[in-house]
Write a protein that holds these residues in place. Sequence first.
Motif, PDB file in Angstrom:
ATOM      1  N   ASP A 162      -0.263  -4.502 -21.292  1.00  0.00           N
ATOM      2  CA  ASP A 162       1.091  -5.061 -21.152  1.00  0.00           C
ATOM      3  C   ASP A 162       1.831  -5.215 -22.477  1.00  0.00           C
ATOM      4  OD1 ASP A 162      -0.748  -6.932 -21.891  1.00  0.00           O
ATOM      5  OD2 ASP A 162       0.092  -8.566 -20.695  1.00  0.00           O
ATOM      6  N   PRO A 165       4.963  -1.653 -24.533  1.00  0.00           N
ATOM      7  CA  PRO A 165       6.181  -1.485 -23.723  1.00  0.00           C
ATOM      8  C   PRO A 165       6.794  -0.092 -23.763  1.00  0.00           C
ATOM      9  CG  PRO A 165       6.675  -2.677 -25.750  1.00  0.00           C
ATOM     10  CD  PRO A 165       5.195  -2.553 -25.687  1.00  0.00           C
ATOM     11  N   LYS A 185       4.350  -4.272 -16.474  1.00  0.00           N
ATOM     12  CA  LYS A 185       5.247  -4.303 -17.628  1.00  0.00           C
ATOM     13  C   LYS A 185       5.454  -2.935 -18.277  1.00  0.00           C
ATOM     14  CE  LYS A 185       4.405  -9.154 -18.753  1.00  0.00           C
ATOM     15  NZ  LYS A 185       4.064 -10.135 -19.818  1.00  0.00           N
TER      16      LYS A 185
END
Length: 435
Positions: A162, A165, A185
């Motif tokens: 996560d 990004p 995410k």
Amino acid sequence: MANQDKAEEWIDRTNEALGEIGNGYELTPTLQHLYLTNNRISKIEKLSPCLALRELVLRQNSIKVIEGIDALEELEELDLYMNQIDHIPSDGFKKNSELKRLDLSFNDIRELKGFPSNNLPNLEELYLIGNKIRIVSDLQSMPKLIMLELGDNRLRVIENLDRLPSLQGLWLGRNKITRIEGLQKLTKLRRLSIQSNRITCIEGLEHLEHLEELYLSHNGITSMQGIQSLKNIQVLDLGVNFIEHIECIENLSNLREFWINGNKLSSFDELNSLRSATRLETVYLEANPLAKDPQYQAKALEILPTSLEQLDALLVDDARKQIAAQSCREDQAAVADKPEHAAEETVIANAMGGNLTDGSRVIQIDGRLDRDSQNEVPGDEPSRDDTVETVPSRKVASEHTVTMAPDVKVSLSQSLEQGDATRETQSQSTTHEIG
């Protein structure tokens, strides 16, 4: 001079088994690319003069430790594929902040704990294929990482991703993963591969709005439920699973490649769901029960959208040629297997000067030839249209007797050797015998 400059910038000593770096060639400050694949090198050394080095390839050697690269501050690509490295030092790559591509595939790395993410702010591609990694950890602080390859390891859970990004490609094939999770995410993800794992259902993809390619072949998936949110998907690979129905694709208007080979599709009605995929170019359906149908290709192409360019491994144009060839062979076989009376009718038609074009049959009734087997012609009222007036000028087999119907025989005695024989002579040479 130009050739000399190029020689200083590029050195390729692949497969020369030189044993060590710098053996037999000069390492200069202008060198930018150094290829030393399969050189029996066991240690990274002697590179301090190479201040301009941007690419270092040390594939298929015997290197055990990542070292000797501190002076390479301009280094952008480091390839250590297939060596004997068993760990990644936590203080590694301190002077290699420009590194963009790092390949540590097929080594003996067992864990990622302490991975020096902070020292790799510009890393874009990280390859860790074919190691012995059980847990994903410490992969953070790499804001530019767009490709992560963790295939062929020992992972059981998708986790700790996560903090990446920018990730666009994630490859997790050949592990022991049982669930699709931990991806919420990764909203920029475009390519996701979890082939050859232990997944039984499609889930956890709701937030991957930009996903374009999804590879889930060789799992235990039984239903297509879970893909309906992937509106931008272009390549969907569900081959070799246990799926019985094609479903949930109504919203996949961008689908171009669909692999569902090796599943349990048994009815051609399942293909109707693909009509809405008007951009579909490639479909793999082989190794499904429906593919055993002798007319499989023809039936599939009749249903699939006209945008299709490839069915299984065949281009559609080639598939249509195969279908036409098969149809031709079947027609020929059907002609060869015609009943005896069909061949008899052909002989009579030939005797009349050629094949009939109206599909009517020619039979003999009371010594005359009739063009319609369903019209009864009285014996005392000869029909002008049905009277044989001419015999073809070509030579016809003499005394050719054929059984037309029960108790009816036709004997054709024709021995016309000259094309200018008189009509009377032609008439006399034709004898009709009623048995």
